[in-house]
Design a protein around this motif. Structure first.
Motif, PDB file in Angstrom:
ATOM      1  N   SER A 233      -3.345  -0.855  -3.654  1.00  0.00           N
ATOM      2  CA  SER A 233      -4.362   0.081  -4.129  1.00  0.00           C
ATOM      3  C   SER A 233      -5.352  -0.629  -5.033  1.00  0.00           C
ATOM      4  O   SER A 233      -5.111  -1.749  -5.489  1.00  0.00           O
ATOM      5  CB  SER A 233      -3.703   1.234  -4.898  1.00  0.00           C
ATOM      6  N   ARG A 254      -7.882   4.323  -4.935  1.00  0.00           N
ATOM      7  CA  ARG A 254      -8.067   4.113  -3.497  1.00  0.00           C
ATOM      8  C   ARG A 254      -6.835   3.367  -2.989  1.00  0.00           C
ATOM      9  O   ARG A 254      -6.487   2.316  -3.515  1.00  0.00           O
ATOM     10  CB  ARG A 254      -9.327   3.283  -3.235  1.00  0.00           C
ATOM     11  N   TYR A 255      -6.188   3.908  -1.989  1.00  0.00           N
ATOM     12  CA  TYR A 255      -4.965   3.314  -1.455  1.00  0.00           C
ATOM     13  C   TYR A 255      -5.165   2.840  -0.015  1.00  0.00           C
ATOM     14  O   TYR A 255      -5.919   3.449   0.753  1.00  0.00           O
ATOM     15  CB  TYR A 255      -3.822   4.333  -1.454  1.00  0.00           C
ATOM     16  N   ASP A 281      -0.929  -4.506  -8.017  1.00  0.00           N
ATOM     17  CA  ASP A 281      -1.699  -3.327  -8.406  1.00  0.00           C
ATOM     18  C   ASP A 281      -1.584  -3.081  -9.907  1.00  0.00           C
ATOM     19  O   ASP A 281      -0.557  -3.365 -10.522  1.00  0.00           O
ATOM     20  CB  ASP A 281      -1.178  -2.086  -7.677  1.00  0.00           C
ATOM     21  N   LYS A 290       0.921   9.084  -2.587  1.00  0.00           N
ATOM     22  CA  LYS A 290       0.540   7.836  -1.923  1.00  0.00           C
ATOM     23  C   LYS A 290       1.619   6.770  -2.124  1.00  0.00           C
ATOM     24  O   LYS A 290       1.981   6.036  -1.194  1.00  0.00           O
ATOM     25  CB  LYS A 290      -0.792   7.336  -2.474  1.00  0.00           C
TER      26      LYS A 290
END
Length: 511
Positions: A233, A254-255, A281, A290
Motif C-alpha cells: 500500500s 491506496r492498496y 508499508d 484491505k
C-alpha cells in the motif's frame, strides 16, 4: 534515452559504524519502481547503481568539502562511482535523496556526475528532496527534481527531453524558470497501484546479496533465509504532526489488490528463491478490510514465506482474527507504533490516534501466537515534560513487548513540528541536517535539558530491553538469547548486552 538511477553511498563521521546509526541495507525499492516504469512503459535503457550496497565494506576517508572530519564510507568510493558513470555514459542521472541526515552523500553524487560530463541531465527525488526541494535546488548541479511519487513524472520528463514537448504541466516536476526553481504542476498520486509494473529486481543485486550483508531490517529471519522488500500500500489516513508519510504518499490509503501483491510474492519466491519478506508499508493494516483481504489471499495461495512489517503497524488494527491470519501467513515479527505512553503528548503534541488501553491487548494477542513484538517509543517531543517522558517509560513496562525501539525525537523538514521547532527557537534555522540522529537531543526546549533527555533515553533502553527484559522475566530464555545475540552482532562491546546474554544462558541452561 540512457537513464542511470543512483542510490548514493553512505558516509558516517569518524570511526562511527553503520550499526551505530541503525541504517538497514535494503534494495532501493523506490528507484526500482521508477526504473520499471520508464523501462516497460517508456522503452528507455535503464540501469540502477546501488552505491550503498555495491562494494559494501567500510572505507576510511579523509576530510573533504562535504565532510569536515575524516569519515567512514560504506559502498562505492567516489573514484569507483565516477568510473561507473563514465562507463555507462548516461543521458540522464536520477539520484534518490532518502534520508535527511545523509543529504551530503547525495549532493556529492551530483557533483561527481557533473564532473564527468556537465551536459548530463540530473534529476533529484526521494523523501528528503520532497520535503526540502526549495533548499536543495540552490545546488546548481541539480537540473530537475521530482517530489512525491516518481513513476509518472519521470516518464513524462523523459518524453519532454525526447519530443521537445512542454515541461509545464508535468505533475510533481521541479524545474528552473529563468533561474528560479518552481513546481510545474501539483503532484498526482497513482490511484491504481496494480497498473504499475513490478519493481525492476533484475537491475539490482539479487535478494540473496542483500540478505548476506544484512538487509533484514527487523524481519528476524533465520540464518540462510533470502529476504526481499515489497509494499502492499501507499499513503496514510492520519495527520501526525511529526511524520512525513501523509505528505510523501498522500492523505488516505491506496492498496494493491490481493492478487497483484501475491503475484509479486510468488515471482520473488520462484525467480529468486525468496523465503522472507520485509513489507515496507508505513500503514499496512490501516484499512482492516484491505489488510485482511491480502492475508486471506496469502493463506489461500499457501505462499510458503515468512514476513514482517518493520516500519510499524497500527495497534488498533490488531485483533484476534488479524493475529490468527498473521501467524497463518508466516508473520514472525511486528513493530507497533506506540510512540508515547502519555495521552496529552499523543493527542496534543503528536496528534497521533493511539488507544493506550488497546496496546497491551494487541501485544498479548500477537505474542500468544508466537509473533515477536517491538514497540516504537519517542521521547523529547517539543512541549513534552520530564514527567511525561516517565509516563512513557512506565506505560511501556506494562505492555510486556519483546523489545522496545527507544528513539529521541527528530524534527523532520516539512512537518508541523519542524516548523514549530524553528518558530519557537528550539533549534537553529540553519540546522545542519546531517547531524540529526535518534540517539541525541536534536532540540532544546524549556521543559527538558538535552543532557537529561539523552541520559533518560539510555536508561529507558537499558531497563526495558536488558535489566527488565520481558522474555527474561517470563522465563523465555531462547527468545531472550536470540535478541541479545542480535544486539551483540551489531555492538560487540556492549557490556550490558553481554551481561543479559549470560543471564539468559545461565538461567535457561542454554550452555
Amino acid at each position: 534515452m540512457r537513464v542511470m538511477l543512483i542510490q548514493p553511498p553512505v558516509s558516517y563521521p569518524g570511526e562511527a559504524s553503520m550499526a551505530k546509526h541503525r541504517l538497514p541495507v535494503l534494495p532501493p525499492l523506490g528507484l526500482m519502481y521508477v526504473a520499471a516504469s520508464i523501462e516497460v512503459d517508456g522503452g528507455h535503457t535503464v540501469s540502477i547503481t546501488d552505491g550503498f550496497a555495491e562494494d559494501f565494506r567500510p572505507k576510511h576517508q579523509p576530510a573533504d568539502e562535504y565532510h569536515p572530519e575524516p569519515y567512514m564510507r560504506y559502498g562505492l568510493s567516489d573514484k569507483a562511482l565516477e568510473a561507473k558513470i563514465r562507463r555507462m555514459r548516461p543521458d540522464v542521472v536520477g539520484v534518490s535523496k532518502m534520508f535527511t541526515n545523509l543529504t551530503n552523500d547525495a549532493t556529492n553524487v551530483f557533483r561527481i556526475t557533473k564532473k564527468v560530463d556537465n551536459t548530463i541531465i540530473t534529476v533529484a527525488g526521494g523523501p528528503h528532496y520532497t520535503m526540502s526541494w526549495k533548499k536543495d535546488m540552490e545546488n546548481q548541479d541539480i537540473n530537475f527534481g521530482i517530489i512525491q511519487e516518481g513513476e509518472i513524472a519521470m516518464l513524462r520528463l523523459l518524453d519532454y527531453f525526447g519530443n521537445d514537448s512542454e515541461v509545464e504541466g508535468i505533475p510533481g516536476l521541479i524545474y528552473r524558470h529563468y533561474g528560479t526553481a518552481r513546481l510545474s504542476a501539483p503532484p498526482e498520486f497513482i490511484k491504481d497501484l496494480d497498473s504499475l509494473p513490478f519493481p525492476a529486481h533484475h537491475l539490482v543485486p539479487p535478494p540473496s546479496y542483500y540478505s548476506a550483508i544484512g538487509s533484514g531490517h527487523g524481519s528476524h529471519s533465520t540464518p540462510g533465509d533470502v529476504s526481499a522488500t515489497i509494499i502492499a500500500s501507499r499513503g496514510c489516513p492520519f495527520k501526525c504532526r511529526f511524520c512525513t508519510t501523509p505528505i510523501l504518499m498522500g492523505q488516505g490509503m491506496r492498496y494493491r489488490s490481493p492478487k497483484n501483491f501475491c503475484d509479486e510474492v510468488e515471482f520473488l519466491r520462484d525467480a529468486y528463491g525468496v523465503t522472507s519478506l520485509s513489507i515496507e508499508d508505513d500503514d499496512f493494516n490501516a484499512v482492516q478490510s484491505k489488510f485482511l483481504g491480502i492475508l486471506k489471499e496469502m493463506v489461500r495461495r499457501d505462499l510458503g514465506v515468512t514476513w514482517s512489517p518493520p516500519n510499524g503497524m497500527l495497534a488498533a488494527g490488531i485483533n484476534e482474527e488479524a493475529a490468527d491470519l498473521m501467524v497463518q501467513t508466516g508473520c514472525n515479527s511486528v513493530s507497533l507504533a506506540l510512540e508515547s505512553g502519555n495521552k496529552r503528548v499523543l493527542q496534543e503534541i503528536m496528534r497521533k490516534p493511539v488507544s493506550l488501553s488497546h496496546i497491551p491487548k494487541a501485544v498479548k494477542w500477537l505474542r500468544d501466537r508466537g509473533i515477536r513484538v517491538m514497540l516504537f517509543l519517542i521521547v523529547g517531543s517539543p512541549g513534552e515534560t520530564k514527567a511525561e517522558v516517565m509516563d512513557t517509560w512506565n506505560f511501556a513496562k506494562k505492555c510486556n513487548a519483546d523489545w522496545y525501539g527507544v528513539h529521541i525525537f527528530i524534527p523532520l523538514p516539512g512537518t508541523e513540528l519542524w516548523g514549530e521547532c524553528i518558530e519557537k527557537g528550539y533549534m537553529p534555522k540553519d540546522q545542519d541536517l546531517s547531524q540529526l540522529k535518534f540517539s541525541v537531543a536534536n532540540i532544546t526546549t524549556p521543559w527538558i535539558e538535552p543532557a537529561w533527555l539523552e541520559d533518560m533515553a539510555r536508561k529507558i533502553n537499558l531497563d526495558l530491553n536488558f535489566m527488565d527484559n520481558t522474555n527474561l522475566r517470563e522465563g523465555k530464555y531462547e527468545a531472550a538469547k536470540r535478541d541479545f545475540e542480535r544486539v551483540l552482532g551489531l555492538y560487540p562491546d556492549l557490556q550490558h548486552a553481554k551481561d543479559a546474554l549470560a543471564r539468559a544462558v545461565m538461567e535457561g541452561g542454554l550452555y
